[in-house]
Scaffold this motif. Structure first.
Motif, PDB file in Angstrom:
ATOM      1  N   GLY A 154      -8.244  18.549  82.813  1.00 39.42           N
ATOM      2  CA  GLY A 154      -8.009  19.983  82.846  1.00 39.42           C
ATOM      3  C   GLY A 154      -8.511  20.668  81.592  1.00 39.42           C
ATOM      4  O   GLY A 154      -9.157  21.728  81.649  1.00 39.42           O
ATOM      5  N   GLY A 155      -8.239  20.068  80.436  1.00 40.22           N
ATOM      6  CA  GLY A 155      -8.726  20.640  79.185  1.00 40.22           C
ATOM      7  C   GLY A 155     -10.240  20.642  79.113  1.00 40.22           C
ATOM      8  O   GLY A 155     -10.852  21.624  78.650  1.00 40.22           O
ATOM      9  N   ALA A 156     -10.874  19.551  79.563  1.00 41.45           N
ATOM     10  CA  ALA A 156     -12.337  19.487  79.566  1.00 41.45           C
ATOM     11  C   ALA A 156     -12.930  20.537  80.496  1.00 41.45           C
ATOM     12  O   ALA A 156     -13.964  21.138  80.196  1.00 41.45           O
TER      13      ALA A 156
ATOM     14  N   VAL B  29     -17.749  27.226  77.512  1.00 36.83           N
ATOM     15  CA  VAL B  29     -19.033  26.999  76.855  1.00 36.83           C
ATOM     16  C   VAL B  29     -20.215  27.223  77.804  1.00 36.83           C
ATOM     17  O   VAL B  29     -21.213  27.850  77.428  1.00 36.83           O
ATOM     18  N   ALA B  30     -20.108  26.704  79.028  1.00 40.43           N
ATOM     19  CA  ALA B  30     -21.268  26.673  79.922  1.00 40.43           C
ATOM     20  C   ALA B  30     -21.353  27.853  80.884  1.00 40.43           C
ATOM     21  O   ALA B  30     -22.460  28.207  81.320  1.00 40.43           O
TER      22      ALA B  30
ATOM     23  N   ARG C 298     -21.575  34.479  82.597  1.00 39.24           N
ATOM     24  CA  ARG C 298     -20.859  35.427  83.448  1.00 39.24           C
ATOM     25  C   ARG C 298     -20.751  36.792  82.767  1.00 39.24           C
ATOM     26  O   ARG C 298     -20.897  37.828  83.422  1.00 39.24           O
ATOM     27  N   ARG C 299     -20.493  36.798  81.465  1.00 36.62           N
ATOM     28  CA  ARG C 299     -20.343  38.062  80.750  1.00 36.62           C
ATOM     29  C   ARG C 299     -21.664  38.815  80.631  1.00 36.62           C
ATOM     30  O   ARG C 299     -21.678  40.041  80.507  1.00 36.62           O
ATOM     31  N   LYS C 300     -22.771  38.059  80.665  1.00 41.52           N
ATOM     32  CA  LYS C 300     -24.082  38.702  80.595  1.00 41.52           C
ATOM     33  C   LYS C 300     -24.622  39.054  81.971  1.00 41.52           C
ATOM     34  O   LYS C 300     -25.742  39.571  82.079  1.00 41.52           O
TER      35      LYS C 300
ATOM     36  N   GLY D 122     -27.039  20.872  83.343  1.00 43.97           N
ATOM     37  CA  GLY D 122     -27.217  20.509  81.945  1.00 43.97           C
ATOM     38  C   GLY D 122     -25.934  19.981  81.328  1.00 43.97           C
ATOM     39  O   GLY D 122     -25.949  18.988  80.581  1.00 43.97           O
ATOM     40  N   ALA D 123     -24.812  20.625  81.628  1.00 48.94           N
ATOM     41  CA  ALA D 123     -23.516  20.164  81.100  1.00 48.94           C
ATOM     42  C   ALA D 123     -23.179  18.781  81.641  1.00 48.94           C
ATOM     43  O   ALA D 123     -22.639  17.934  80.920  1.00 48.94           O
TER      44      ALA D 123
END
Length: 320
Positions: A89-91, A98-99, A104-106, A119-120
């Motif tokens: 869950g943390g990962a 990070v990925a 999404r914000r852009k 890539g991740a």
């Protein structure tokens, strides 16, 4: 052929339900993320892989090298489950941060997010192969890593000529319990209402005071936690893991999600069990070496003839 079918059908059914439960738990992660973001998180297979090594870490830390029984076994299973859920869950939350979140914000396209997911996935595989496994687990990074047996297999009862052992029962009941809990969270809680609202109409959800970032974070957390449970059950049953253990399992879980209706929690459950049964029944006719091929055939057939899956209902249409 008919004799083989008659002799093996019930045992194949029991074994299919066992592995189908694991498929279903992993499939829930794909379904949760797709239902909210319309994104296929192809790095989810590595979230599962992280959970397997978290369970192994618990066994190494506690010095477990032989089966245990009684309350010690119950406590060990619960501890492994909690640690695996926390690690996976943390990962998953870190992966989203990070990925996916910057894209999404852009306002980046889904294709960009898909490339980021691939890539991740490759990064996490190589990180474990080159660093984590050799340094933490003192094992060759690209080799199969054995997991100590914690459960002594015991026969419980028969269904016809099928043997049902304690590991079958534990895996199926644990998977069903976690799926019921997740379904209740999504359908009955405030955060669940936020998840459904975001899946249905993100803009309206924001106007109603829903924090999209929080909902997305919780979605990844819940999906990752289900993969952590699947990881613990997998290492308990199959007693091994590997840096790329999630690759084939991830594809099969994705197939299960599509088969049941991706974006549908109960569809993931149905698809997981159905795929497990189809694989094991198919092995009677074509051999166990063709099990992996069966999953790909099912995926192609479903996409050709029923792309919405068996249930075809999205997460936003879950009951209020």
């Amino acid at each position: 052929m008919l004799d083989d079918l008659r002799l093996q059908f019930l045992q194949s059914t029991v074994d299919g339900l066992r592995v189908g439960a694991i498929f279903a738990l992993i499939a829930l992660g794909y379904t949760m993320v797709y239902g909210v973001l319309r994104l296929i998180n192809f790095a989810h297979s590595e979230i599962f892989m992280i959970g397997t090594f978290a369970s192994l870490f618990v066994l190494m830390t506690m010095g477990i090298s032989a089966p245990v029984g009684g309350f010690a076994l119950i406590g060990l299973i619960l501890l492994m489950m909690v640690v695996s859920m926390a690690a996976s869950g943390g990962a998953a939350v870190l992966l989203e941060q990070v990925a996916y979140r910057p894209l999404r914000r852009k306002g980046a396209s889904r294709l960009a997010a898909l490339i980021s997911a691939i890539g991740a996935s490759l990064f996490l595989q190589e990180l474990f192969a080159l660093v984590i496994i050799p340094e933490v687990f003192d094992s060759p990074g690209r080799n199969n890593t054995p997991v100590p047996r914690i459960l002594e297999r015991e026969h419980l009862f028969n269904i016809g000529n099928a043997d049902v052992s304690n590991d079958h029962v534990i895996i199926i009941l644990a998977a069903l319990a976690m799926m019921v809990i997740l379904d209740l969270i999504v359908s009955r809680t405030k955060i669940g209402r936020g998840i459904r609202a975001t899946a249905q109409d993100p803009e309206a959800a924001v106007l109603m005071g829903v924090s999209i970032d929080t909902i997305v974070r919780v979605t990844f957390l819940l999906g990752g936690a289900m993969a952590g449970v699947a990881a613990m059950l997998y290492v308990m049953e199959f007693e091994n893991t590997q840096y790329n253990i999630g690759f084939i399992l991830g594809i099969k879980a994705f197939t299960a999600a599509v088969l049941g209706g991706i974006g549908n929690l109960r569809g993931a459950l149905l698809g997981g069990f159905a795929l497990g049964l189809i694989e094991n029944w198919g092995a009677i006719f074509v051999g166990s070496s063709m099990k992996d091929v069966t999953a790909f055939i099912v995926l192609v057939v479903v996409l050709m003839f029923r792309p919405t899956g068996l249930l075809g209902e999205s997460l936003q249409r879950a009951r209020a």
